[in-house]
Design a protein around this motif. Structure first.
Motif, PDB file in Angstrom:
ATOM      1  N   ASP A  57       0.853  -1.190   0.000  1.00  0.00           N
ATOM      2  CA  ASP A  57       0.000   0.000   0.000  1.00  0.00           C
ATOM      3  C   ASP A  57       0.894   1.247   0.000  1.00  0.00           C
ATOM      4  OD1 ASP A  57      -1.671   2.135   0.612  1.00  0.00           O
ATOM      5  OD2 ASP A  57      -2.737   1.084   2.211  1.00  0.00           O
ATOM      6  N   GLU A  58       0.848   2.000  -1.090  1.00  0.00           N
ATOM      7  CA  GLU A  58       1.712   3.174  -1.225  1.00  0.00           C
ATOM      8  C   GLU A  58       1.461   4.208  -0.126  1.00  0.00           C
ATOM      9  OE1 GLU A  58       4.277   3.810  -3.328  1.00  0.00           O
ATOM     10  OE2 GLU A  58       4.066   1.750  -4.012  1.00  0.00           O
ATOM     11  N   GLU A  59       0.215   4.416   0.241  1.00  0.00           N
ATOM     12  CA  GLU A  59      -0.104   5.388   1.299  1.00  0.00           C
ATOM     13  C   GLU A  59       0.468   4.933   2.644  1.00  0.00           C
ATOM     14  OE1 GLU A  59      -1.394   8.761   3.190  1.00  0.00           O
ATOM     15  OE2 GLU A  59      -1.311   8.354   1.034  1.00  0.00           O
ATOM     16  N   ARG A  60       0.362   3.669   2.918  1.00  0.00           N
ATOM     17  CA  ARG A  60       0.913   3.124   4.165  1.00  0.00           C
ATOM     18  C   ARG A  60       2.433   3.260   4.190  1.00  0.00           C
ATOM     19  NH1 ARG A  60      -0.546  -2.937   6.344  1.00  0.00           N
ATOM     20  NH2 ARG A  60       0.501  -2.745   8.348  1.00  0.00           N
ATOM     21  N   LEU A  61       3.063   2.988   3.067  1.00  0.00           N
ATOM     22  CA  LEU A  61       4.518   3.156   2.970  1.00  0.00           C
ATOM     23  C   LEU A  61       4.912   4.616   3.165  1.00  0.00           C
ATOM     24  CD1 LEU A  61       5.325   0.817  -0.046  1.00  0.00           C
ATOM     25  CD2 LEU A  61       6.147   0.556   2.296  1.00  0.00           C
ATOM     26  N   HIS A  62       4.137   5.503   2.592  1.00  0.00           N
ATOM     27  CA  HIS A  62       4.406   6.932   2.749  1.00  0.00           C
ATOM     28  C   HIS A  62       4.311   7.338   4.220  1.00  0.00           C
ATOM     29  CE1 HIS A  62       4.518  11.156   1.679  1.00  0.00           C
ATOM     30  NE2 HIS A  62       3.444  11.349   2.423  1.00  0.00           N
ATOM     31  N   LYS A  63       3.264   6.895   4.895  1.00  0.00           N
ATOM     32  CA  LYS A  63       3.081   7.229   6.310  1.00  0.00           C
ATOM     33  C   LYS A  63       4.202   6.673   7.182  1.00  0.00           C
ATOM     34  CE  LYS A  63      -1.918   7.748   6.310  1.00  0.00           C
ATOM     35  NZ  LYS A  63      -3.200   7.204   6.795  1.00  0.00           N
TER      36      LYS A  63
END
Length: 100
Positions: A57-63
């Protein structure tokens, strides 16, 4: 001494951060019982990072890159488990520099 690139290359993505933290802890002769809570915190942060990586999950990685990753770096530094931390604790000597 095994080179860092060799360690990273052979570790699977799943659990890679935890495995890297474990290797650092295992190699650290200066850690004592009083460091146990910070070591546990490092493992928990590594698990959060690994879970985010595994999710894809790109958003999870970003966070995770803005919270757990920098926090893990600070914990590793305080424990003397990275170059900055070893230097601050006076753990580096000239012989170790020659291994690289």
């Amino acid at each position: 001494m095994q080179q860092l690139s060799d360690v990273v290359r052979v570790q699977p993505v799943t659990g890679r951060m935890r495995a890297s933290v474990q290797e650092s802890v295992d190699a650290a002769e200066h850690l004592i019982y009083a460091d146990e809570a910070d070591v546990e915190l490092a493992f928990q942060l590594a698990d959060i990072i690994d879970a985010a990586r595994d999710s894809g999950d790109e958003e999870r990685l970003h966070k995770v890159s803005y919270g757990p990753m920098p926090t893990l770096h600070k914990v590793l530094t305080s424990l003397g488990l990275n170059p900055e931390g070893r230097q601050k604790l006076g753990l580096d000597d000239q012989d170790e520099d020659e291994d690289w």
